[in-house]
Write a protein that holds these residues in place. Structure first.
Motif, mmCIF file in Angstrom:
data_model
loop_
_atom_site.group_PDB
_atom_site.id
_atom_site.type_symbol
_atom_site.label_atom_id
_atom_site.label_comp_id
_atom_site.label_asym_id
_atom_site.label_seq_id
_atom_site.Cartn_x
_atom_site.Cartn_y
_atom_site.Cartn_z
ATOM 1 N N ASP A 167 48.077 28.745 33.679
ATOM 2 C CA ASP A 167 48.912 27.592 34.006
ATOM 3 C C ASP A 167 48.032 26.393 34.343
ATOM 4 O O ASP A 167 47.331 26.388 35.357
ATOM 5 C CB ASP A 167 49.812 27.942 35.193
ATOM 6 N N HIS A 168 48.099 25.361 33.506
ATOM 7 C CA HIS A 168 47.294 24.155 33.717
ATOM 8 C C HIS A 168 47.804 23.311 34.878
ATOM 9 O O HIS A 168 47.083 22.436 35.357
ATOM 10 C CB HIS A 168 47.284 23.304 32.435
ATOM 11 N N SER A 169 49.027 23.559 35.319
ATOM 12 C CA SER A 169 49.583 22.755 36.411
ATOM 13 C C SER A 169 49.138 23.259 37.782
ATOM 14 O O SER A 169 49.354 22.596 38.787
ATOM 15 C CB SER A 169 51.110 22.738 36.335
ATOM 16 N N ILE A 170 48.538 24.433 37.837
ATOM 17 C CA ILE A 170 48.037 24.985 39.091
ATOM 18 C C ILE A 170 46.525 24.815 39.147
ATOM 19 O O ILE A 170 45.801 25.341 38.301
ATOM 20 C CB ILE A 170 48.401 26.477 39.232
ATOM 21 N N THR A 171 46.066 24.080 40.130
ATOM 22 C CA THR A 171 44.632 23.807 40.228
ATOM 23 C C THR A 171 43.931 24.707 41.244
ATOM 24 O O THR A 171 42.725 24.919 41.168
ATOM 25 C CB THR A 171 44.392 22.341 40.621
ATOM 26 N N LYS A 172 44.678 25.262 42.185
ATOM 27 C CA LYS A 172 44.060 26.136 43.189
ATOM 28 C C LYS A 172 43.825 27.528 42.602
ATOM 29 O O LYS A 172 44.529 27.965 41.687
ATOM 30 C CB LYS A 172 44.944 26.248 44.421
ATOM 31 N N GLU A 173 42.817 28.222 43.139
ATOM 32 C CA GLU A 173 42.555 29.581 42.700
ATOM 33 C C GLU A 173 43.582 30.536 43.293
ATOM 34 O O GLU A 173 44.084 30.336 44.389
ATOM 35 C CB GLU A 173 41.150 30.026 43.127
ATOM 36 N N SER A 174 43.904 31.592 42.541
ATOM 37 C CA SER A 174 44.758 32.648 43.071
ATOM 38 C C SER A 174 44.001 33.395 44.162
ATOM 39 O O SER A 174 42.808 33.669 44.014
ATOM 40 C CB SER A 174 45.167 33.601 41.949
ATOM 41 N N GLU B 33 51.807 31.767 42.961
ATOM 42 C CA GLU B 33 50.550 32.383 42.518
ATOM 43 C C GLU B 33 50.647 32.755 41.043
ATOM 44 O O GLU B 33 51.666 33.246 40.577
ATOM 45 C CB GLU B 33 50.268 33.647 43.335
ATOM 46 N N GLU B 34 49.551 32.548 40.308
ATOM 47 C CA GLU B 34 49.550 32.958 38.902
ATOM 48 C C GLU B 34 49.431 34.466 38.764
ATOM 49 O O GLU B 34 49.994 35.077 37.861
ATOM 50 C CB GLU B 34 48.396 32.286 38.159
ATOM 51 N N VAL B 35 48.650 35.052 39.642
ATOM 52 C CA VAL B 35 48.446 36.498 39.651
ATOM 53 C C VAL B 35 48.132 36.890 41.088
ATOM 54 O O VAL B 35 47.669 36.062 41.878
ATOM 55 C CB VAL B 35 47.305 36.905 38.687
ATOM 56 N N PHE B 36 48.411 38.131 41.444
ATOM 57 C CA PHE B 36 48.083 38.591 42.791
ATOM 58 C C PHE B 36 47.698 40.061 42.717
ATOM 59 O O PHE B 36 47.934 40.741 41.717
ATOM 60 C CB PHE B 36 49.243 38.367 43.760
ATOM 61 N N GLY B 37 47.063 40.535 43.791
ATOM 62 C CA GLY B 37 46.588 41.912 43.772
ATOM 63 C C GLY B 37 45.083 41.980 43.588
ATOM 64 O O GLY B 37 44.350 41.035 43.861
ATOM 65 N N GLU B 38 44.612 43.110 43.090
ATOM 66 C CA GLU B 38 43.171 43.362 43.025
ATOM 67 C C GLU B 38 42.447 42.623 41.903
ATOM 68 O O GLU B 38 41.226 42.632 41.846
ATOM 69 C CB GLU B 38 42.916 44.863 42.867
ATOM 70 N N ASN B 39 43.212 41.942 41.006
ATOM 71 C CA ASN B 39 42.585 41.311 39.843
ATOM 72 C C ASN B 39 42.337 39.817 39.987
ATOM 73 O O ASN B 39 41.952 39.159 39.026
ATOM 74 C CB ASN B 39 43.457 41.542 38.597
ATOM 75 N N VAL B 40 42.566 39.262 41.173
ATOM 76 C CA VAL B 40 42.524 37.806 41.299
ATOM 77 C C VAL B 40 41.145 37.216 40.968
ATOM 78 O O VAL B 40 41.053 36.168 40.336
ATOM 79 C CB VAL B 40 42.982 37.342 42.703
ATOM 80 N N ARG B 41 40.084 37.872 41.373
ATOM 81 C CA ARG B 41 38.747 37.338 41.100
ATOM 82 C C ARG B 41 38.449 37.318 39.603
ATOM 83 O O ARG B 41 37.884 36.353 39.084
ATOM 84 C CB ARG B 41 37.688 38.155 41.839
#
Length: 205
Positions: free
Chosen positions: A158-165, A181-189
Motif C-alpha cells: 500500500d503506497h498510501s501507508i508510509t509507516k512500517e508495520s 496495518e498492512e500485515v501483522f504477526g511474525e512476518n512484519v520485518r
C-alpha cells in the motif's frame, strides 16, 4: 526458502489451484469486544528480495479497491479456510496481460466473520481497503478474471501507508486495532524489507 503456513481457498479452489494446506490455528490476539484475530499457518515460498518476488509473479498491477467484497465462509469447521473475493480496479499495468481500467477479482487469504465476531487471516495478511493505493503481485486462477496474490502478504503493498508495520505476535490486539496495518504477526520485518524494495522500484502512477 520456504515457510510453514496454511492454504487459503475452498476445497474446489484448492484442487484447482493446487495450494497445499497444513493448518494450525491460534487465537493470537484478543483484548476488547472487537473481532478476535485468528492466525492460520500454511506452506508458501518466502521471497529473498524484490527480484525473487518479481520473477515468481506473472502479473504486477497497481489497483484501487472498488468497495465490493464477498466473504466466503465454510459451513462446517474443516471444510476450507475462509477467504475474500475482492473486486479491484486496475489503474496501471507493470507486468502481464491485464489492461488499465480492467475490473478483476483478487482472492485474499483473510475474511471477517461478523456472526462469530472473528477475523481469520493467513500469516497476518490484512484486507485491501478503500484508502489504499496498491501494487499487487498476482497469478491467474482457473476462474475468469480472478487472481491469487503471490506469497500471501508478500504480494500486496500500500503506497498510501508510509509507516512500517509493527504489530507482532506478542502484541494483544483485536481486528479494530490492526485495520491500519498492512500485515501483522511474525512476518512484519520481512514484509517491511520487501516493501522498501518495491516502493523504490515502483512509484504510485
Amino acid at each position: 526458502m520456504k515457510k510453514k503456513t496454511a492454504g487459503i481457498i475452498s476445497t474446489l479452489l484448492i484442487a484447482a489451484l493446487t495450494i497445499g494446506i497444513t493448518t494450525k490455528t491460534d487465537i493470537i490476539f484478543a483484548k476488547s469486544d472487537g473481532p478476535k484475530v485468528y492466525s492460520i499457518q500454511a506452506d508458501y515460498k518466502m521471497f529473498d528480495d524484490y527480484k525473487d518476488l518479481e520473477s515468481h509473479s506473472p502479473i504486477i498491477v497497481q489497483v484501487k479497491y472498488s468497495g465490493e467484497r464477498e466473504t466466503v465462509l465454510p459451513k462446517d469447521i474443516g471444510d476450507f479456510l475462509p477467504y475474500s473475493k475482492t473486486k479491484v480496479n486496475v489503474k496501471s499495468v507493470i507486468k502481464g496481460d491485464l489492461k488499465e481500467k480492467d475490473e478483476i477479482i483478487v482472492l485474499e487469504p483473510a475474511a471477517l466473520d461478523n456472526k462469530k465476531n472473528a477475523f481469520v487471516t493467513t500469516e497476518g495478511y490484512n484486507l485491501l481497503d478503500r484508502k489504499g493505493k496498491y501494487t499487487l503481485f498476482l497469478r491467474a486462477t482457473p476462474l475468469k478474471d480472478t487472481y491469487q496474490i503471490v506469497g500471501m502478504y508478500q504480494g500486496k503493498y500500500d503506497h498510501s501507508i508510509t509507516k512500517e508495520s509493527k504489530k507482532d505476535d506478542n502484541q494483544v490486539v483485536t481486528f479494530d486495532e490492526v485495520e491500519g496495518e498492512e500485515v501483522f504477526g511474525e512476518n512484519v520485518r520481512h514484509f517491511n524489507k520487501l516493501k522498501k524494495q518495491v516502493l523504490k522500484k515502483h512509484s504510485w502512477e
